[in-house]
Write a protein that holds these residues in place. Sequence first.
Motif, PDB file in Angstrom:
ATOM      1  N   UNK A 117      52.050  -5.277  -1.777  1.00  0.00           N
ATOM      2  CA  UNK A 117      52.024  -4.444  -0.737  1.00  0.00           C
ATOM      3  C   UNK A 117      50.571  -3.843  -0.286  1.00  0.00           C
ATOM      4  N   UNK A 118      49.627  -4.310  -1.334  1.00  0.00           N
ATOM      5  CA  UNK A 118      48.349  -3.935  -1.295  1.00  0.00           C
ATOM      6  C   UNK A 118      47.350  -5.222  -1.156  1.00  0.00           C
ATOM      7  N   UNK A 119      46.456  -5.407  -0.027  1.00  0.00           N
ATOM      8  CA  UNK A 119      45.702  -6.434   0.117  1.00  0.00           C
ATOM      9  C   UNK A 119      44.653  -6.452  -1.036  1.00  0.00           C
ATOM     10  N   UNK A 120      44.139  -5.313  -1.544  1.00  0.00           N
ATOM     11  CA  UNK A 120      43.284  -5.507  -2.762  1.00  0.00           C
ATOM     12  C   UNK A 120      43.861  -6.097  -3.899  1.00  0.00           C
ATOM     13  N   UNK A 121      44.999  -5.413  -4.010  1.00  0.00           N
ATOM     14  CA  UNK A 121      45.702  -6.154  -5.261  1.00  0.00           C
ATOM     15  C   UNK A 121      46.041  -7.614  -5.264  1.00  0.00           C
ATOM     16  N   UNK A 122      46.612  -7.936  -4.044  1.00  0.00           N
ATOM     17  CA  UNK A 122      46.622  -9.304  -3.690  1.00  0.00           C
ATOM     18  C   UNK A 122      45.397 -10.158  -4.005  1.00  0.00           C
ATOM     19  N   UNK A 123      44.401  -9.780  -3.584  1.00  0.00           N
ATOM     20  CA  UNK A 123      43.225 -10.705  -3.623  1.00  0.00           C
ATOM     21  C   UNK A 123      42.860 -10.549  -5.197  1.00  0.00           C
ATOM     22  N   UNK A 124      42.792  -9.405  -5.841  1.00  0.00           N
ATOM     23  CA  UNK A 124      42.588  -9.404  -7.289  1.00  0.00           C
ATOM     24  C   UNK A 124      43.409 -10.213  -7.976  1.00  0.00           C
ATOM     25  N   UNK A 125      44.854 -10.609  -7.736  1.00  0.00           N
ATOM     26  CA  UNK A 125      45.603 -11.316  -8.198  1.00  0.00           C
ATOM     27  C   UNK A 125      45.378 -12.782  -8.118  1.00  0.00           C
ATOM     28  N   UNK A 126      44.874 -12.970  -6.867  1.00  0.00           N
ATOM     29  CA  UNK A 126      44.620 -14.341  -6.630  1.00  0.00           C
ATOM     30  C   UNK A 126      43.286 -14.623  -7.323  1.00  0.00           C
ATOM     31  N   UNK A 127      42.298 -13.992  -7.483  1.00  0.00           N
ATOM     32  CA  UNK A 127      41.222 -14.237  -8.256  1.00  0.00           C
ATOM     33  C   UNK A 127      41.606 -14.481  -9.608  1.00  0.00           C
ATOM     34  N   UNK A 128      42.530 -13.717 -10.058  1.00  0.00           N
ATOM     35  CA  UNK A 128      42.866 -14.017 -11.569  1.00  0.00           C
ATOM     36  C   UNK A 128      43.391 -15.218 -11.922  1.00  0.00           C
ATOM     37  N   UNK A 137      52.950  -7.911   3.907  1.00  0.00           N
ATOM     38  CA  UNK A 137      52.436  -9.164   3.474  1.00  0.00           C
ATOM     39  C   UNK A 137      51.641 -10.056   4.256  1.00  0.00           C
ATOM     40  N   UNK A 138      51.634  -9.916   5.481  1.00  0.00           N
ATOM     41  CA  UNK A 138      50.520 -10.351   6.392  1.00  0.00           C
ATOM     42  C   UNK A 138      49.446  -9.859   6.172  1.00  0.00           C
ATOM     43  N   UNK A 139      49.101  -8.586   5.790  1.00  0.00           N
ATOM     44  CA  UNK A 139      47.949  -8.115   5.650  1.00  0.00           C
ATOM     45  C   UNK A 139      47.276  -8.645   4.313  1.00  0.00           C
ATOM     46  N   UNK A 140      47.969  -8.743   3.401  1.00  0.00           N
ATOM     47  CA  UNK A 140      47.714  -9.344   2.062  1.00  0.00           C
ATOM     48  C   UNK A 140      47.342 -10.757   2.348  1.00  0.00           C
TER      49      UNK A 140
END
Length: 216
Positions: free
Chosen positions: A25-36, A54-57
Amino acid sequence: MSQQVETALNEKFRSAPIVPLIEASDPNVAVKTVNALQEGGLEVVEVVLRTDAALECMSAIIKETSGVIVGAGTVLNLDHAKSVTDRGAQFIVSPGLVDEVAQYCMQNDMTFFGGTMTAGEVQRAYALGLRSVKFFPAKLAGGVPMLKAFSSVFRDMRFMPTGGVSAENLSEFLALPSVIACGGSWLTPPSAIEAGNYAEITKLAREAIDIARTVR
């Protein structure tokens, strides 16, 4: 399938035939998850349309990461398919098989994994021109024995089992020649994400790749 994306996916799947699901639900969290996940060696992700953001993420992941193939999952209808295409999704995944979504994807050279769980649905996908489909929910739909049965009949079809796949049964699915990759949410546990423990996600990604290498 889009030839370019298909080639890129096949290249990624040769070393890491695993597609982690991103529900955020948080784009910043989504990016960090993908980086991990990427640090752990996984570079194909499916952002599921299960949150209002979801679309923003998905857009943030596409914009802020490099070398990752980003798909959209839980695409339920044609409007969803158009929305994720406009946002830059490189492939589309659906829990079921909807003709108009399949046709839209094929007409627009979009890689598509339509969901199947019965012989009739696999045959329908084949008749539509699809040669790669999602098998969902994999565990509840019969798991490895069901996929073996499908593979003996639909020799040209390739499957991406998702739903109930875990570190415990990953090797059994990947041992099947007809399985191109496995999707799953065990790689992105909410407890680790909520705690900001991205090192745990990287660890799970590496463990999954190690499992895959034992059978591929």
